[in-house]
Enzyme design. Structure first.
Site, PDB file in Angstrom:
ATOM      1  N   HIS A   1      68.196  12.681   4.827  1.00  0.00           N
ATOM      2  CA  HIS A   1      68.613  13.096   6.171  1.00  0.00           C
ATOM      3  C   HIS A   1      67.445  13.733   6.934  1.00  0.00           C
ATOM      4  CE1 HIS A   1      71.771  14.773   8.999  1.00  0.00           C
ATOM      5  NE2 HIS A   1      70.723  15.549   9.292  1.00  0.00           N
ATOM      6  N   GLU A   2      66.786  14.714   6.320  1.00  0.00           N
ATOM      7  CA  GLU A   2      65.688  15.405   7.003  1.00  0.00           C
ATOM      8  C   GLU A   2      64.465  14.503   7.152  1.00  0.00           C
ATOM      9  OE1 GLU A   2      66.198  18.114   8.509  1.00  0.00           O
ATOM     10  OE2 GLU A   2      68.179  18.440   7.627  1.00  0.00           O
TER      11      GLU A   2
END
Length: 227
Positions: free
Chosen positions: A29-30
């Site tokens: 996600h990051e």
């Protein structure tokens, strides 16, 4: 003195599989945020060493502990400077959406791999009950959690990605008003998370959707194998 299980969202024996799930889900996600920000001209995350799949640079210890005991947590947000984008609002939307979409793709991929294991008879061929149980736990958590992260992060409240998307899409006057009340809307978000009566009408329906969507994809992929 009670057992450790009573303080955790998942039983202790399932905890390793949940930890693996959140390591993958949060890291990807990051990384997705950082990758697209850099691609569109903002090197901030890359220069800070955040454009990587190394989980250590993305994890917030307190956020992970809270996730384990309260079911809500976070990773370290990737810094993004929209002023570096050629088209700040459009590219800002894409960068914000990249994180949730990465979890959607992970959920779909998890359902596909699980369907392959089931459809090819690989799961049936595993005679060790502990290994079989571990795989069932892992895929169940991995698929559900990633679908949940996808829809949860699209809630239009700070500090979630959905709020940043709305902020970028909204006309300037509305955007200014959103920023004016941002500090107060954070409290609304916290109330939704921690008050059981509100969770029943917000978080729990999202969790149900994640479960149903995961099952739908699994059934869809199983049809490929005639199962």
């Amino acid at each position: 003195m009670g057992s450790l299980d009573q303080f955790l969202v998942y039983p202790l024996q399932q905890l390793p599989f949940f930890l693996i799930t959140i390591v993958i889900a949060f890291t990807v996600h990051e990384f997705a945020h950082a990758y697209f920000a850099n691609k569109f001209g903002d090197p901030t995350a890359r220069l800070l060493g955040r454009m990587t799949l190394n989980p250590a640079v993305h994890f917030d210890l307190f956020g992970i502990i809270l996730l384990l005991i309260a079911g809500f947590g976070w990773a370290r947000p990737v810094p993004v400077n929209r002023d570096n984008f050629r088209r700040p609002r459009l590219m800002g939307v894409i960068v914000s959406a990249a994180g949730p979409i990465s979890n959607l793709l992970l959920g779909i991929l998890g359902a596909l791999i699980y369907a392959i294991l089931l459809g090819t008879g690989t799961m049936d061929s595993i005679k060790n009950e502990q290994v079989l149980r571990a795989l069932i736990w892992f895929f169940g958590m991995f698929i559900h959690f990633n679908f949940f992260l996808f829809v949860f992060n699209l809630i239009p409240l700070p500090p979630l990605d959905g709020y940043r998307i709305v902020e970028d899409i909204a006309p300037r006057p509305i955007r200014g008003r959103l920023q004016q009340y941002e500090q107060w809307t954070v409290f609304i978000f916290l109330l939704i998370i921690f008050i059981p009566g509100l969770r029943a009408y917000t978080i729990e329906p999202l969790s149900y959707w994640a479960t149903q969507t995961g099952n739908d994809f699994l059934r869809l992929f199983l049809k490929m194998f005639g199962v």
